[in-house]
Motif scaffolding. Structure first.
Motif, short mmCIF file in Angstrom:
data_model
loop_
_atom_site.label_atom_id
_atom_site.label_comp_id
_atom_site.label_asym_id
_atom_site.label_seq_id
_atom_site.Cartn_x
_atom_site.Cartn_y
_atom_site.Cartn_z
N PRO A 6 0.79 -1.23 0.00
CA PRO A 6 0.00 0.00 0.00
C PRO A 6 0.83 1.29 0.00
O PRO A 6 0.48 2.25 -0.69
N LYS A 7 1.93 1.31 0.73
CA LYS A 7 2.77 2.52 0.78
C LYS A 7 3.39 2.80 -0.59
O LYS A 7 3.38 3.94 -1.07
N GLN A 8 3.90 1.77 -1.23
CA GLN A 8 4.52 1.94 -2.55
C GLN A 8 3.48 2.37 -3.59
O GLN A 8 3.75 3.23 -4.43
N ALA A 10 0.65 4.00 -3.01
CA ALA A 10 0.25 5.38 -2.72
C ALA A 10 1.31 6.37 -3.21
O ALA A 10 0.98 7.39 -3.83
N ASP A 11 2.57 6.07 -2.96
CA ASP A 11 3.65 6.95 -3.42
C ASP A 11 3.69 7.03 -4.94
O ASP A 11 3.87 8.11 -5.52
N ARG A 14 0.85 9.14 -6.20
CA ARG A 14 1.10 10.57 -6.01
C ARG A 14 1.94 11.13 -7.16
O ARG A 14 1.70 12.25 -7.63
N SER A 106 -4.70 8.33 -2.08
CA SER A 106 -3.38 7.86 -1.64
C SER A 106 -3.35 7.60 -0.14
O SER A 106 -2.82 6.58 0.31
N GLN A 107 -3.91 8.50 0.63
CA GLN A 107 -3.95 8.30 2.08
C GLN A 107 -4.79 7.08 2.45
O GLN A 107 -4.43 6.31 3.34
N GLU A 110 -2.76 3.93 1.61
CA GLU A 110 -1.68 3.74 2.59
C GLU A 110 -2.18 3.06 3.86
O GLU A 110 -1.44 2.32 4.49
#
Length: 175
Positions: A6-8, A10-11, A14, A106-107, A110
């Motif tokens: 999820p973090k990758q 979302a980044d 963005r 994105s949030q 994440e």
């Protein structure tokens, strides 16, 4: 261990949205009604369509938490989206919508647990995809429409920012 989660995502989204916004900023407001061909979305409609992709994801994966799309009424969702896309908006509102919805998506992504992203969703016809793959599809969908917007920029006589940024300084000054 997951290499892409999820973090990758979302980044990465963005970055995709930042480039979409740069295109939206480059196109003059007077050209937001431009359609490259009859029966296609205008620039503004395409940008609102991009911004609204996140609404479907939240509906599908969070609100309804659907485990199957067999029998899902995609036509009803498309009609609702089309009404929103056709609503007249000034350029400033379209840009604000892109910024707000992009960061909200994105949030949200994440914060999704990897267990949820691993869940399988049955597609029409019987195949299945996990939720992460479906959310990657949202990013791909935006990139597809962003490519259309880059062609529209060329039709309008605008050199897309990604091309301008690759040119040597002396060549960029001539553009």
């Amino acid at each position: 261990m997951s290499l892409y989660g999820p973090k990758q995502l979302a980044d990465s989204m963005r970055t995709v949205r930042k480039n979409t916004i740069l295109i939206a900023e480059d196109i003059p407001e007077k050209d937001y009604g431009f359609r490259p061909a009859p029966e296609t979305r205008s620039v503004a409609e395409t940008l609102v369509h991009i911004a609204s992709l996140s609404w479907f994801d939240r509906f599908l994966h969070e609100e309804e938490h659907l485990s199957s799309l067999e029998g899902f009424d995609f036509g009803a969702v498309s009609k609702k989206s089309e009404i929103e896309e056709k609503r007249p908006r000034p350029k400033s509102e379209v840009l604000a919508l892109l910024r707000t919805e992009g960061e909200r998506w994105s949030q949200w992504v994440e914060g999704l647990p990897e267990a949820l992203l691993a869940e399988q969703v049955r597609m029409p016809g019987g195949a299945s995809k996990n939720r992460l793959e479906m959310l990657l599809g949202t990013k791909e969908h935006e990139m597809h429409h962003r490519a259309q917007l880059m062609v529209i920029e060329r039709l309008l006589g605008i050199v897309p920012h990604l091309t301008r940024n690759r040119r040597p300084v002396r060549e960029t000054a001539k553009s």
